[in-house]
Enzyme design. Structure first.
Site, PDB file in Angstrom:
ATOM      1  N   GLY A   1       0.819  -1.069  -0.100  1.00  0.00           N
ATOM      2  CA  GLY A   1      -0.081  -0.091  -0.072  1.00  0.00           C
ATOM      3  C   GLY A   1       0.842   1.435  -0.009  1.00  0.00           C
ATOM      4  O   GLY A   1       2.130   1.152  -0.325  1.00  0.00           O
ATOM      5  N   GLY A   2       0.328   2.392   0.603  1.00  0.00           N
ATOM      6  CA  GLY A   2       1.044   3.536   0.713  1.00  0.00           C
ATOM      7  C   GLY A   2       2.389   3.438   1.562  1.00  0.00           C
ATOM      8  O   GLY A   2       3.175   4.306   1.456  1.00  0.00           O
TER       9      GLY A   2
ATOM     10  N   GLY B   1      25.611  13.164 -27.840  1.00  0.00           N
ATOM     11  CA  GLY B   1      24.872  13.729 -26.656  1.00  0.00           C
ATOM     12  C   GLY B   1      25.561  12.829 -25.545  1.00  0.00           C
ATOM     13  O   GLY B   1      25.409  13.580 -24.430  1.00  0.00           O
ATOM     14  N   ALA B   2      25.626  11.707 -25.644  1.00  0.00           N
ATOM     15  CA  ALA B   2      26.185  10.901 -24.470  1.00  0.00           C
ATOM     16  C   ALA B   2      27.606  11.353 -24.226  1.00  0.00           C
ATOM     17  O   ALA B   2      27.953  11.248 -22.775  1.00  0.00           O
ATOM     18  CB  ALA B   2      26.138   9.637 -24.951  1.00  0.00           C
TER      19      ALA B   2
HETATM   20  C1  HXC Z   1      -3.921  -4.159  11.580  1.00  0.00           C
HETATM   21  C2  HXC Z   1      -2.848  -6.047  11.112  1.00  0.00           C
HETATM   22  C3  HXC Z   1      -2.684  -5.596   9.562  1.00  0.00           C
HETATM   23  C4  HXC Z   1      -3.315  -4.141   9.557  1.00  0.00           C
HETATM   24  C5  HXC Z   1      -1.912  -7.399   9.712  1.00  0.00           C
HETATM   25  N1  HXC Z   1      -2.493  -7.231  10.789  1.00  0.00           N
HETATM   26  N2  HXC Z   1      -2.010  -6.281   8.911  1.00  0.00           N
HETATM   27  N3  HXC Z   1      -3.609  -5.453  11.896  1.00  0.00           N
HETATM   28  N4  HXC Z   1      -3.766  -3.662  10.548  1.00  0.00           N
HETATM   29  N5  HXC Z   1      -2.843  -3.421   8.348  1.00  0.00           N
HETATM   30  C6  HXC Z   1      -2.265  -8.369  11.867  1.00  0.00           C
HETATM   31  C7  HXC Z   1      -3.331  -9.224  11.811  1.00  0.00           C
HETATM   32  O1  HXC Z   1      -4.864  -9.061  12.278  1.00  0.00           O
HETATM   33  C8  HXC Z   1      -2.591 -10.368  12.634  1.00  0.00           C
HETATM   34  O2  HXC Z   1      -3.051 -10.204  14.016  1.00  0.00           O
HETATM   35  C9  HXC Z   1      -1.222 -10.013  12.414  1.00  0.00           C
HETATM   36  O3  HXC Z   1      -1.205  -8.579  11.982  1.00  0.00           O
HETATM   37  C10 HXC Z   1      -0.405 -11.031  11.588  1.00  0.00           C
HETATM   38  O4  HXC Z   1      -1.199 -10.920  10.295  1.00  0.00           O
HETATM   39  P1  HXC Z   1      -1.524 -12.383   9.559  1.00  0.00           P
HETATM   40  O5  HXC Z   1      -2.391 -11.962   8.537  1.00  0.00           O
HETATM   41  O6  HXC Z   1      -1.945 -13.509  10.512  1.00  0.00           O
HETATM   42  O7  HXC Z   1      -0.014 -12.606   8.711  1.00  0.00           O
HETATM   43  P2  HXC Z   1       0.408 -13.003   7.390  1.00  0.00           P
HETATM   44  O8  HXC Z   1      -0.439 -14.221   7.202  1.00  0.00           O
HETATM   45  O9  HXC Z   1       1.705 -13.224   7.640  1.00  0.00           O
HETATM   46  O10 HXC Z   1       0.084 -11.939   6.420  1.00  0.00           O
HETATM   47  C11 HXC Z   1       0.493 -10.712   6.448  1.00  0.00           C
HETATM   48  C12 HXC Z   1       0.071  -9.849   5.556  1.00  0.00           C
HETATM   49  C13 HXC Z   1      -1.579  -9.762   6.007  1.00  0.00           C
HETATM   50  C14 HXC Z   1       0.047 -10.208   4.286  1.00  0.00           C
HETATM   51  C15 HXC Z   1       0.485  -8.483   5.789  1.00  0.00           C
HETATM   52  O11 HXC Z   1      -1.770  -9.638   7.233  1.00  0.00           O
HETATM   53  C16 HXC Z   1      -2.305  -8.640   5.127  1.00  0.00           C
HETATM   54  O12 HXC Z   1      -2.484  -8.712   4.109  1.00  0.00           O
HETATM   55  N6  HXC Z   1      -2.629  -7.560   6.015  1.00  0.00           N
HETATM   56  C17 HXC Z   1      -3.274  -6.253   5.370  1.00  0.00           C
HETATM   57  C18 HXC Z   1      -2.395  -5.578   4.427  1.00  0.00           C
HETATM   58  C19 HXC Z   1      -2.874  -4.427   3.843  1.00  0.00           C
HETATM   59  O13 HXC Z   1      -3.720  -4.532   3.039  1.00  0.00           O
HETATM   60  N7  HXC Z   1      -2.714  -3.402   4.634  1.00  0.00           N
HETATM   61  C20 HXC Z   1      -3.287  -1.976   4.296  1.00  0.00           C
HETATM   62  C21 HXC Z   1      -2.560  -1.389   3.158  1.00  0.00           C
HETATM   63  S1  HXC Z   1      -3.308  -0.058   2.661  1.00  0.00           S
HETATM   64  P3  HXC Z   1      -3.037 -11.169  15.086  1.00  0.00           P
HETATM   65  O14 HXC Z   1      -3.587 -10.627  16.248  1.00  0.00           O
HETATM   66  O15 HXC Z   1      -3.859 -12.505  14.530  1.00  0.00           O
HETATM   67  O16 HXC Z   1      -1.384 -11.634  15.346  1.00  0.00           O
HETATM   68  C22 HXC Z   1      -2.232   1.000   3.607  1.00  0.00           C
HETATM   69  C23 HXC Z   1      -2.213   2.422   3.435  1.00  0.00           C
HETATM   70  C24 HXC Z   1      -1.221   3.352   3.546  1.00  0.00           C
HETATM   71  O17 HXC Z   1      -1.194   0.590   4.272  1.00  0.00           O
HETATM   72  C25 HXC Z   1      -1.241   4.538   2.953  1.00  0.00           C
HETATM   73  C26 HXC Z   1      -0.212   5.475   3.363  1.00  0.00           C
HETATM   74  C27 HXC Z   1      -0.353   6.837   2.559  1.00  0.00           C
END
Ligand code: HXC
Length: 521
Positions: A173-174, A408-409
């Site tokens: 993501g971001g 140019g290079a």
């Molecule tokens: C809150 C999160 C989280 C998140 C993971 N967790 N991502 N909690 N916010 N963004 C937590 C899970 O609930 C879990 O909690 C623990 O972290 C581990 O995650 P798992 O899914 O069990 O691990 P894994 O299978 O290894 O997968 C990792 C992952 C997946 C691929 C990163 O968790 C995932 O897809 N997360 C979301 C990614 C995402 O879409 N993020 C937002 C992106 S947009 P527990 O309690 O069970 O341990 C963004 C915008 C930013 O970031 C903008 C900036 C400008």
């Protein structure tokens, strides 16, 4: 000590021990099972022993959405503070995947911003080890605001202190934009990935089936996109790269890079360089051999090793002095400058200039790559980036033209008019608008075609080529105008570069005052 004080100290020890465990042993085991270190293990490997000073160990999030008030961990998913690497101060943060997947909360962002601010104030590099699921979903816009605060600091710190990002897990993501704003990204093969949207979203939007690795793994970013400057086989190697990289850099733009003792003789000559250029101008040779021969002890830390390989950039030393080396690579695409090569070298040149690192440029370039693919992709503005980067650079610039330096290079590759300080050429250098074949075709094509006897036609063509070669395809024509300061024997190149850099050590040059420049982005 009173009992009350003893109890308080015991409480502190207990609290620390709990905080050390982050999200708990089960999650630590899960992290290890993926072949990943924990945040604390990474910092222990990165920093000098016992040098780590941790801040905000007890900081917790304040979110009450979705029952989050019941799920609190000391440190809130990031370990941050300062320490030393080879005795030099650095500020660090390492996201802790065992706490909410290292996701970024408002308070985690505050911890990261604190070390960013301290790095800026105290003139020390800032190193971030990323391993995070991105914005903490439960915190909504407050998490996004946290990213905004971090990005803003990345931007202000750019060119002031070196910023290095280790991508040691997910970075999606971001969140990718903080590493993208920093100077160097190090990715770990098979365990780290960076993308704006993951495979599931890609599938729903474009219908494309792609794995995480294919979309944003270390190999992809080190070979195709250029987002990763280094790709390491494992985390230990990634950490070693960060340490090595820092050894070439000053702690801030207020300093010069460390000057090391050099045990490689400055006057070491290498006869093999006198024979490295093939007689046939269309034959390649390996520029790595030239670099390896002339730098201190043959040590070269290459940046972007596997991306845009027709140009080579990286750090080396001459007589203990850190330099940025930029060199065309004749054995890949004849060393031509294309879009990616121009972008790669431009960013590197600008980094070196921002951090007072002299530039050594080795030229063997047939020109810019032509054709619709390059024109549609914007070779004009991308090539201009490198031109701009060299032209604005005020650090010492030493250029050696080895063979082709055309059109140019020639200008782009740190020529005299772009304020090259010392421009050398080997006797094999050809400094001209273009090579003899192209020039004769343009100047005499009609005349040659009009000759009907094939033998006479070939002889006329050769005569015109010889005439052109005699005039331009040598370094002496450019030297006669003072555009080349001296023609040197290849085997003496190390000595000549070392001496030139010594002479330029006190160089002072300034660009006109302006709010900022407008380089062709
Ligand atoms: C809150 C999160 C989280 C998140 C993971 N967790 N991502 N909690 N916010 N963004 C937590 C899970 O609930 C879990 O909690 C623990 O972290 C581990 O995650 P798992 O899914 O069990 O691990 P894994 O299978 O290894 O997968 C990792 C992952 C997946 C691929 C990163 O968790 C995932 O897809 N997360 C979301 C990614 C995402 O879409 N993020 C937002 C992106 S947009 P527990 O309690 O069970 O341990 C963004 C915008 C930013 O970031 C903008 C900036 C400008």
């Amino acid at each position: 000590m009173t009992t009350q004080q003893t109890e308080k100290i015991a409480q502190l020890v207990e609290k620390r021990e709990k905080a050390f465990l982050g999200g708990g042993q089960k999650r630590i085991d899960a992290q290890h099972a993926k072949g990943k270190m924990t945040a604390r293990e990474r910092l222990a490997a990165l920093l000098d022993e016992r040098s780590f000073e941790e801040y905000d160990m007890f900081k917790q999030h304040r979110c009450t959405n979705f029952g989050m008030e019941k799920s609190k961990f000391d440190g809130d998913g990031v370990v941050s503070g300062c320490g030393t690497i080879d005795g030099r101060l650095v500020y660090v943060f390492a996201q802790d995947f065992t706490v909410s997947g290292g996701s970024l909360s408002e308070t985690q962002a505050q911890k990261i911003c604190k070390v960013q601010d301290l790095a800026m104030r105290n003139g020390a590099p800032c190193i971030g080890l990323n391993d995070s699921g991105g914005a903490r979903i439960q915190e909504g816009v407050c998490a996004l605001a946290g990213y905004g605060e971090i990005f803003q600091r990345n931007i202000l710190a750019s060119g002031v202190v070196p910023q290095i990002s280790g991508i040691f897990g997910p970075c999606a993501g971001g969140a990718v934009y903080s590493p993208a704003l920093t100077d160097f990204n190090i990715m770990i093969q098979d365990t780290s990935y960076m993308f704006l949207t993951g495979p599931a979203v890609v599938k729903s939007v474009t219908g494309e089936n792609v794995t995480q690795e294919e979309l944003g793994g270390a190999r992809v970013h080190a070979t195709k996109s250029g987002v990763a400057h280094f790709s390491a086989a494992n985390e230990d190697e990634g950490i070693e790269i960060i340490k090595k990289l820092l050894s070439y850099l000053p702690s801030s733009n207020r300093e010069d890079a460390p000057l090391l003792d050099c045990n490689d003789p400055v006057g070491r000559i290498d006869d093999s360089l006198n024979e490295i250029i093939p007689d046939n101008p269309n034959k390649a040779y390996d520029m790595y051999k030239v670099i390896g021969s002339i730098v201190d002890n043959g040590e070269f830390l290459e940046v972007h090793k596997s991306w845009a390989r027709n140009i080579i950039v990286g750090f080396a030393r001459f007589n203990g002095r850190s330099v940025g080396v930029v060199a065309n690579q004749p054995s890949i695409l004849a060393g031509v400058l294309d879009i990616n090569a121009s972008r790669k070298a431009a960013r590197f040149v600008r980094f070196c200039d921002a951090f007072n690192i002299p530039l050594v440029t080795l030229v063997d370039v047939p020109g810019f790559l032509c054709g619709t693919q390059q024109e549609y992709g914007g070779i004009i503005s991308n090539g201009a980036k490198l031109l701009y980067a060299y032209g604005e650079a005020t650090v010492p610039k030493v250029t050696v033209s080895l063979r082709k330096s055309y059109g140019g290079a020639h200008i782009v590759m740190s020529c005299k008019q772009l304020r090259g300080d010392v421009n050398y050429a080997w006797p094999s250098a050809n400094i001209a608008v273009m090579g003899a074949d192209g020039a004769v075709e343009i100047l005499y094509g009609k005349e040659i075609k009009a000759e009907t006897d094939p033998e006479k036609q070939a002889a006329l063509k050769q005569e015109k080529k010889d005439e052109y070669n005699d005039l331009f395809c040598n370094p002496y024509n450019a030297a006669s105008y003072g555009y080349i300061d001296d023609v040197i024997e290849p085997r003496n190149t190390r000595f000549r570069i070392c001496r030139a850099l010594e002479q330029l050590a006190g160089k002072k040059q300034e660009n006109p005052q302006k709010k900022h420049d407008n380089l062709p982005l």
